[in-house]
Design an enzyme around this catalytic site. Structure first.
Site, PDB file in Angstrom:
ATOM      1  N   ASP A  95      -7.610  -9.033  14.980  1.00  0.00           N
ATOM      2  CA  ASP A  95      -8.159  -7.867  14.282  1.00  0.00           C
ATOM      3  C   ASP A  95      -7.339  -6.649  14.709  1.00  0.00           C
ATOM      4  O   ASP A  95      -7.381  -6.240  15.872  1.00  0.00           O
ATOM      5  CB  ASP A  95      -9.635  -7.694  14.664  1.00  0.00           C
ATOM      6  CG  ASP A  95     -10.282  -6.537  13.908  1.00  0.00           C
ATOM      7  OD1 ASP A  95      -9.544  -5.644  13.401  1.00  0.00           O
ATOM      8  OD2 ASP A  95     -11.520  -6.510  13.824  1.00  0.00           O
ATOM      9  N   TYR A 133      -7.490   6.659   1.485  1.00  0.00           N
ATOM     10  CA  TYR A 133      -6.556   5.530   1.286  1.00  0.00           C
ATOM     11  C   TYR A 133      -5.176   6.071   0.913  1.00  0.00           C
ATOM     12  O   TYR A 133      -4.158   5.666   1.494  1.00  0.00           O
ATOM     13  CB  TYR A 133      -7.102   4.622   0.175  1.00  0.00           C
ATOM     14  CG  TYR A 133      -6.178   3.472  -0.171  1.00  0.00           C
ATOM     15  CD1 TYR A 133      -5.986   2.422   0.728  1.00  0.00           C
ATOM     16  CD2 TYR A 133      -5.516   3.424  -1.402  1.00  0.00           C
ATOM     17  CE1 TYR A 133      -5.144   1.364   0.412  1.00  0.00           C
ATOM     18  CE2 TYR A 133      -4.673   2.377  -1.719  1.00  0.00           C
ATOM     19  CZ  TYR A 133      -4.502   1.341  -0.810  1.00  0.00           C
ATOM     20  OH  TYR A 133      -3.655   0.298  -1.121  1.00  0.00           O
ATOM     21  N   LYS A 191      -1.471   5.714   2.898  1.00  0.00           N
ATOM     22  CA  LYS A 191      -0.273   5.139   2.278  1.00  0.00           C
ATOM     23  C   LYS A 191       0.864   6.175   2.216  1.00  0.00           C
ATOM     24  O   LYS A 191       2.033   5.823   2.371  1.00  0.00           O
ATOM     25  CB  LYS A 191      -0.610   4.591   0.886  1.00  0.00           C
ATOM     26  CG  LYS A 191      -1.577   3.401   0.936  1.00  0.00           C
ATOM     27  CD  LYS A 191      -1.018   2.263   1.754  1.00  0.00           C
ATOM     28  CE  LYS A 191      -1.888   1.023   1.784  1.00  0.00           C
ATOM     29  NZ  LYS A 191      -1.306  -0.078   2.548  1.00  0.00           N
ATOM     30  N   THR A 244      -5.726  -9.339  -6.339  1.00  0.00           N
ATOM     31  CA  THR A 244      -6.011  -9.942  -5.025  1.00  0.00           C
ATOM     32  C   THR A 244      -7.467  -9.617  -4.652  1.00  0.00           C
ATOM     33  O   THR A 244      -8.114  -8.780  -5.306  1.00  0.00           O
ATOM     34  CB  THR A 244      -5.117  -9.327  -3.912  1.00  0.00           C
ATOM     35  OG1 THR A 244      -5.570  -7.996  -3.661  1.00  0.00           O
ATOM     36  CG2 THR A 244      -3.649  -9.323  -4.280  1.00  0.00           C
TER      37      THR A 244
HETATM   38  N1  LIG Z   1      -4.255  -5.217  -4.458  1.00  0.00           N
HETATM   39  C1  LIG Z   1      -3.768  -4.071  -4.865  1.00  0.00           C
HETATM   40  O1  LIG Z   1      -4.005  -3.635  -6.008  1.00  0.00           O
HETATM   41  C2  LIG Z   1      -2.854  -3.262  -3.990  1.00  0.00           C
HETATM   42  C3  LIG Z   1      -2.107  -2.234  -4.586  1.00  0.00           C
HETATM   43  C4  LIG Z   1      -1.252  -1.462  -3.812  1.00  0.00           C
HETATM   44  C5  LIG Z   1      -1.145  -1.724  -2.459  1.00  0.00           C
HETATM   45  N2  LIG Z   1      -1.882  -2.710  -1.883  1.00  0.00           N
HETATM   46  C6  LIG Z   1      -1.729  -2.926  -0.458  1.00  0.00           C
HETATM   47  O2  LIG Z   1      -1.281  -4.246  -0.258  1.00  0.00           O
HETATM   48  C7  LIG Z   1      -1.672  -4.693   1.032  1.00  0.00           C
HETATM   49  C8  LIG Z   1      -2.268  -6.078   0.906  1.00  0.00           C
HETATM   50  O3  LIG Z   1      -3.445  -6.007   0.125  1.00  0.00           O
HETATM   51  P1  LIG Z   1      -3.915  -7.221  -0.767  1.00  0.00           P
HETATM   52  O4  LIG Z   1      -3.992  -6.742  -2.148  1.00  0.00           O
HETATM   53  O5  LIG Z   1      -3.140  -8.425  -0.467  1.00  0.00           O
HETATM   54  O6  LIG Z   1      -5.424  -7.347  -0.242  1.00  0.00           O
HETATM   55  P2  LIG Z   1      -6.212  -8.554   0.416  1.00  0.00           P
HETATM   56  O7  LIG Z   1      -5.983  -9.803  -0.364  1.00  0.00           O
HETATM   57  O8  LIG Z   1      -7.600  -8.069   0.591  1.00  0.00           O
HETATM   58  O9  LIG Z   1      -5.506  -8.723   1.836  1.00  0.00           O
HETATM   59  C9  LIG Z   1      -5.715  -7.802   2.870  1.00  0.00           C
HETATM   60  C10 LIG Z   1      -5.235  -8.414   4.166  1.00  0.00           C
HETATM   61  O10 LIG Z   1      -5.478  -7.473   5.216  1.00  0.00           O
HETATM   62  C11 LIG Z   1      -6.090  -8.174   6.290  1.00  0.00           C
HETATM   63  N3  LIG Z   1      -6.988  -7.336   7.067  1.00  0.00           N
HETATM   64  C12 LIG Z   1      -8.048  -6.606   6.624  1.00  0.00           C
HETATM   65  N4  LIG Z   1      -8.665  -6.016   7.655  1.00  0.00           N
HETATM   66  C13 LIG Z   1      -7.983  -6.380   8.774  1.00  0.00           C
HETATM   67  C14 LIG Z   1      -8.128  -6.097  10.159  1.00  0.00           C
HETATM   68  N5  LIG Z   1      -9.110  -5.297  10.610  1.00  0.00           N
HETATM   69  N6  LIG Z   1      -7.251  -6.645  11.027  1.00  0.00           N
HETATM   70  C15 LIG Z   1      -6.264  -7.455  10.598  1.00  0.00           C
HETATM   71  N7  LIG Z   1      -6.060  -7.764   9.297  1.00  0.00           N
HETATM   72  C16 LIG Z   1      -6.921  -7.232   8.407  1.00  0.00           C
HETATM   73  C17 LIG Z   1      -6.895  -9.254   5.633  1.00  0.00           C
HETATM   74  O11 LIG Z   1      -7.169 -10.256   6.592  1.00  0.00           O
HETATM   75  P3  LIG Z   1      -8.561 -11.107   6.562  1.00  0.00           P
HETATM   76  O12 LIG Z   1      -8.837 -11.366   5.117  1.00  0.00           O
HETATM   77  O13 LIG Z   1      -8.179 -12.314   7.333  1.00  0.00           O
HETATM   78  O14 LIG Z   1      -9.579 -10.240   7.194  1.00  0.00           O
HETATM   79  C18 LIG Z   1      -5.959  -9.704   4.529  1.00  0.00           C
HETATM   80  O15 LIG Z   1      -5.052 -10.652   5.008  1.00  0.00           O
HETATM   81  C19 LIG Z   1      -2.644  -3.635   1.571  1.00  0.00           C
HETATM   82  O16 LIG Z   1      -1.977  -2.826   2.501  1.00  0.00           O
HETATM   83  C20 LIG Z   1      -3.010  -2.822   0.338  1.00  0.00           C
HETATM   84  O17 LIG Z   1      -3.321  -1.501   0.651  1.00  0.00           O
HETATM   85  C21 LIG Z   1      -2.726  -3.495  -2.627  1.00  0.00           C
END
Ligand SMILES: NC(=O)c1ccc[n+]([C@@H]2O[C@H](COP(=O)([O-])OP(=O)(O)OC[C@H]3O[C@@H](n4cnc5c(N)ncnc54)[C@H](OP(=O)(O)O)[C@@H]3O)[C@@H](O)[C@H]2O)c1
Length: 242
Positions: free
Chosen positions: A57, A144, A148, A177
């Protein structure tokens, strides 16, 4: 940077963009260290990629300390762990902003700092930050967006130091996601949702070509330039279209 045989550490590897990036890096021949919290999902990604699962974490002192140690040995460090929160900033529950800043900004800063040491000593390496188009400023996602923008500026500042370490920032729009399970449903008409594999391809492109910033989809780069060059117009468009 050549990927085959390099040691890649990926945060957020248990889900979404991080998991897709881990699969793509495994396909490119990287040895992976996979960080995340959910042990079962992390083990599944480890089984699919031949990587090593290291549950941690990143908002807890012991988890962060363990992750920092993994980062020290990385040739490539991909920061994908992140959470969002959408709604009026005044309605944000207590503790939400602190937790978001800890994960989205503090953890990448501390892990990168540890990784830089080792990379400089070994004469090379690459840091990749998964930021967001939100870095340009987004209504109802102020904190957020702030995290970023912070990560984007941190990466840009690291690039100013001459040295053997490359630094790339990937700025996705909306990606299909589980991110939206915690942030709240994605209801905008555009940018359209893209698949996490498209962002993973952008990460590999950034590393192989040494790109500074990659937007996914690419046209979002134009939106970011409007924000920078014409902030008043950008605000009016944001108010009109969200
Ligand atoms: N999805 C979008 O539309 C989008 C757009 C722009 C940017 N992003 C960025 O892309 C990145 C990945 O997001 P995603 O879309 O892949 O979301 P996601 O599927 O929800 O993945 C988020 C990841 O962060 C991990 N995480 C959350 N809390 C944590 C903690 N306290 N300690 C360690 N790990 C933690 C989660 O691990 P666990 O599940 O194992 O807790 C998961 O592996 C993020 O930085 C997000 O801001 C996403």
């Amino acid at each position: 940077m050549g990927l085959t045989g390099s040691r890649a550490v990926v945060t957020g590897a248990s889900s979404g963009i991080g998991a897709a990036t881990a699969r793509a890096l495994a396909g490119a021949g990287c040895e992976l260290v996979l960080l995340g919290r959910d042990e079962q999902r992390l083990a599944e990604v480890a089984a699919a990629t031949g990587g090593r699962a290291e549950p941690a974490d990143l908002t807890a002192p012991d988890g962060l300390a363990a992750a920092v140690e993994h980062a020290r040995g990385a040739d490539l460090l991909v920061h994908s762990a992140g959470v969002g929160w959408a709604g009026p900033v005044t309605a944000m529950p207590p503790g939400t902003a602190e937790a978001m800043i800890a994960l989205n900004l503090t953890a990448p800063v501390l892990l990168s700092t540890a990784a830089l040491d080792g990379m400089r000593r070994r004469g090379g390496g690459h840091l990749v930050f998964v930021a967001s188009i939100a870095a340009v400023g987004v209504r109802d996602e102020e904190v957020y967006a702030g995290t970023k923008a912070g990560v984007r500026a941190f990466a840009a500042s690291l690039r100013c130091a001459a040295g053997p370490v490359r630094v790339s920032t990937v700025l996705p729009g909306a990606v299909r996601t589980p991110f939206f399970d915690t942030r709240g449903r994605y209801e905008r008409g555009f940018p359209r949702l893209v698949e996490p594999e498209a962002v993973a391809r952008a990460v590999l492109r950034a590393v192989r070509r040494g790109r500074r910033e990659v937007f996914v989809p690419g046209w979002l780069g134009a939106a970011a330039r409007v924000g920078g060059a014409l902030p008043g117009t950008f605000e009016r468009l944001s108010q009109r279209f969200g």
